[in-house]
Design an enzyme around this catalytic site. Structure first.
Site, short mmCIF file in Angstrom:
data_model
loop_
_atom_site.label_atom_id
_atom_site.label_comp_id
_atom_site.label_asym_id
_atom_site.label_seq_id
_atom_site.Cartn_x
_atom_site.Cartn_y
_atom_site.Cartn_z
N HIS A 55 0.83 -1.21 0.00
CA HIS A 55 0.00 0.00 0.00
C HIS A 55 0.87 1.26 0.00
O HIS A 55 0.57 2.22 -0.70
CB HIS A 55 -0.92 -0.03 1.22
N GLU A 58 2.30 1.84 -3.48
CA GLU A 58 1.26 2.39 -4.36
C GLU A 58 1.15 3.90 -4.16
O GLU A 58 1.05 4.66 -5.14
CB GLU A 58 -0.07 1.71 -4.06
N GLU A 135 -4.78 7.56 7.61
CA GLU A 135 -5.73 6.59 7.04
C GLU A 135 -5.96 5.45 8.03
O GLU A 135 -7.09 4.99 8.22
CB GLU A 135 -5.17 6.07 5.72
#
Length: 427
Positions: A55, A58, A135
């Site tokens: 993640h 990315e 997040e």
């Protein structure tokens, strides 16, 4: 059925010398081109100290390369009216861009740049770690998200497939450029990458651009992830909340299992729409939940079947009793009317996904990575149409025989123990 709606367009495929597959589907009536690079690597391919790295990578792909700043990456795409995005899942990572057909060279150059020449500037890395930690905190503050993370961790304890995609504050904080580059060298292998394009595209042009951007990537040995081994159990997170969020699950099937479509249809009949059994009984008849759903999540070597809902603390016991009764009953008396409706809904979902270049792109990439071929839509439709009531009931009985996983967060006083749930499913 009317095969006009599932007619297949021509898909051209080229494999570069290093193993990367290039696939295109020209759609004459579309003026835009959607391009994407799909890598058969996701969170389940991470080692323990790499938890959350897929993640992070990315995110970092858009934070600058050897010849572009983060701002220039965005400007080069948006100056031609395009957009660019990326996503990480358990088994895949994808990077996609959409532009006018005349600008595919721009999109391909940017995609190639961010995937082969990212700079991983320490300042950008520190900032993006902070973004991901925010997040992570948002998930911790969102019970209906957190309960599914707890569900996966409980179903597959101590395994990469069960870990949350975001990672943990400890692993995120420890990532540095060396860890990132080691992972990329090992996992971003051309032999497990598909570059797909759909819309206003020419295969020869796309293949030539792919060779220029990715052809020099070295071929490396492919590494298979650890097999997912379902365990089950329970996890309760007591919190002072207005609602209890609950997920009850059982071992499901891989998308390569012959029984996959029957299991998927059973889940849909149980809780896949406004006419499903759970929605009718839990929401419409008893008013126990704002929403309730049944799901079947397939992976390459295993799967999960389950039900998720939120309800008031005082209604937890009744919600569970009604849900378990609906699950048992469905294995006994699913009928032809439900089957016909569920089959139609599945076919609409399948065909709707093929109505955009992005949907076609995803189908091409996923199927080539998983199966090594493009599966014609009518092949899938025929398998769905061939299912019988007896097969779907049997699939449901098979699913309910597994060891349950129970995860919940909120006021949980009335929640039964997982052992009691297992007994109730076998009545």
């Amino acid at each position: 059925m009317n095969h006009h709606f599932v007619r297949e367009k021509k898909i051209d495929i080229t494999r570069l010398d290093n193993g990367l597959v290039v696939a295109t589907e020209q759609i004459p009536e579309v003026a835009t081109a959607t391009l994407g690079v799909w890598i058969g690597t996701g969170s389940r391919h991470e080692m323990p100290h790499e938890h959350g790295l897929s993640h992070l990578i990315e995110h970092m792909a858009f934070k600058g390369t050897e010849r572009r700043s983060a701002r220039q990456i965005a400007e080069d795409i948006e100056n031609v009216g395009g957009d660019i995005n990326a996503a990480t899942s358990v088994e895949y990572t994808s990077y996609t861009a959409r532009v006018l057909g005349e600008n595919v060279d721009v999109a391909m150059d940017v995609l190639g740049d961010i995937l082969t020449a990212s700079a991983f500037d320490p300042g950008e890395l520190a900032r993006e770690k902070g973004v991901i930690l925010q997040e992570y905190a948002a998930v911790e503050d969102t019970p209906d998200d957190l309960v599914y993370d707890a569900f996966m961790e409980t179903a597959f304890p101590g395994q990469p497939i069960g870990r949350p995609i975001l990672g943990t504050p400890e692993t995120i904080d420890a990532f540095d450029e060396a860890v990132i580059r080691t992972f990329l060298k090992r996992e971003y292998a051309p032999g497990k990458m598909v570059l797909a394009a759909a819309g206003d595209v020419d295969h020869g042009q796309i293949a030539a651009l792919a060779q220029r951007s990715f052809g020099t990537m070295p071929a490396v040995p492919l590494r298979e992830p650890d097999s997912g081994v379902y365990r089950g159990g329970e996890r309760r997170i007591q919190r002072k909340l207005e609602q209890a969020n609950i997920v009850l699950g059982l071992p499901g099937l891989s998308f390569k299992d012959p029984g996959y479509y029957a299991a998927h249809l059973f889940a849909h009949i149980l809780g896949g729409g406004l006419t499903s059994r759970l929605w009718h009984e839990v929401r419409e008849t008893r008013g126990l939940a704002y929403s309730i759903e049944a799901f079947h999540w397939p992976f390459s070597d295993c799967g999960l079947f389950g039900v998720g809902a939120g309800t008031a603390g005082k209604d937890v016991t009744e919600l569970m009793d009604v849900t378990l009764a609906c699950m048992r009953q469905a294995t006994q008396d699913i009928g032809e009317t439900e089957m016909t409706r569920a089959k139609a809904q599945m076919k609409v979902a399948l065909l709707t996904a093929l109505e955009t270049p992005g949907g076609r792109l995803e189908r091409i990439a996923r199927q080539l990575l998983s199966w090594g071929r493009i599966i014609p839509s009518d092949e899938i439709v025929n398998k769905v149409d061939a299912l019988t009531v007896d097969q779907v009931r049997a699939a449901g009985r098979h699913l309910l025989q597994g060891a349950p996983t129970l995860s919940a967060i909120g006021p949980l006083k009335g929640l039964p123990k997982v052992g009691d749930v297992a007994q109730a499913l076998q009545r």
